[in-house]
Design a protein around this motif. Structure first.
Motif, PDB file in Angstrom:
ATOM      1  N   TYR A 156       6.284   4.034   8.904  1.00 47.41           N
ATOM      2  CA  TYR A 156       6.560   2.824   8.128  1.00 47.41           C
ATOM      3  C   TYR A 156       7.846   2.983   7.306  1.00 47.41           C
ATOM      4  N   ALA A 157       7.976   4.123   6.638  1.00 45.07           N
ATOM      5  CA  ALA A 157       9.171   4.370   5.835  1.00 45.07           C
ATOM      6  C   ALA A 157      10.411   4.446   6.718  1.00 45.07           C
ATOM      7  N   THR A 217      11.324   0.917   7.848  1.00 48.53           N
ATOM      8  CA  THR A 217      11.885   0.168   6.711  1.00 48.53           C
ATOM      9  C   THR A 217      13.315   0.621   6.441  1.00 48.53           C
ATOM     10  N   SER A 271      12.805   3.921   1.139  1.00 49.92           N
ATOM     11  CA  SER A 271      12.162   4.475   2.330  1.00 49.92           C
ATOM     12  C   SER A 271      12.421   5.977   2.447  1.00 49.92           C
ATOM     13  N   THR A 272      13.586   6.428   2.054  1.00 53.31           N
ATOM     14  CA  THR A 272      13.856   7.871   2.031  1.00 53.31           C
ATOM     15  C   THR A 272      12.952   8.556   1.006  1.00 53.31           C
ATOM     16  N   ILE A 331       9.982   7.552   0.086  1.00 57.62           N
ATOM     17  CA  ILE A 331       8.624   7.605   0.634  1.00 57.62           C
ATOM     18  C   ILE A 331       8.480   8.790   1.581  1.00 57.62           C
ATOM     19  N   ILE A 332       9.478   8.998   2.418  1.00 53.36           N
ATOM     20  CA  ILE A 332       9.414  10.139   3.345  1.00 53.36           C
ATOM     21  C   ILE A 332       9.439  11.457   2.571  1.00 53.36           C
ATOM     22  N   LEU A 351       8.918  -1.527  -3.482  1.00 56.12           N
ATOM     23  CA  LEU A 351       9.206  -2.130  -2.182  1.00 56.12           C
ATOM     24  C   LEU A 351       8.778  -3.599  -2.155  1.00 56.12           C
ATOM     25  N   HIS A 362      -0.161  -2.000   2.765  1.00 52.43           N
ATOM     26  CA  HIS A 362       0.038  -0.985   1.726  1.00 52.43           C
ATOM     27  C   HIS A 362      -1.300  -0.565   1.123  1.00 52.43           C
TER      28      HIS A 362
END
Length: 105
Positions: free
Chosen positions: A12-13, A16, A40-41, A43-44, A66, A93
């Motif tokens: 997902y990240a 995105t 998104s970075t 989240i990873i 987000l 989510h």
């Protein structure tokens, strides 16, 4: 099941972030596109935090950011908000957070 949860969050990240990069290429530099890539970075990166409580809290925080960013994006680009899109995103989510709470935390 924890592996599936990590894969879903990472995918997902990643998607995105790709959407943010594509928007950056198509429309040109915008702070919103950069923020999509940064979030998104983030989240990873938080997937590698060994403290599961901190991972859970940061994941909630980044999902809230987000959501805010996508609402702003919708207002700026379309002039309106697509509620169906945001409801589906919110449900996704919520499912991810429940999976993190149940299988990882």
């Amino acid at each position: 099941m924890a592996i599936v949860t990590y894969i879903l969050i990472g995918l997902y990240a990643f998607l995105t972030g790709l959407a943010g990069i594509k928007q950056w290429k198509d429309v040109g530099y915008h702070v919103r596109a950069l923020l999509f890539v940064i979030i998104s970075t983030g989240i990873i990166l938080i997937l590698f935090i060994p403290n599961k409580d901190l991972l859970f809290i940061l994941l909630i925080f980044l999902f809230i950011l987000l959501h805010i960013l996508t609402i702003i994006q919708g207002k700026v680009t379309n002039g309106r908000i697509k509620y169906g899109h945001h409801i589906i995103r919110f449900i996704f989510h919520s499912i991810i957070l429940l999976m993190v709470y149940k299988f990882i935390k």
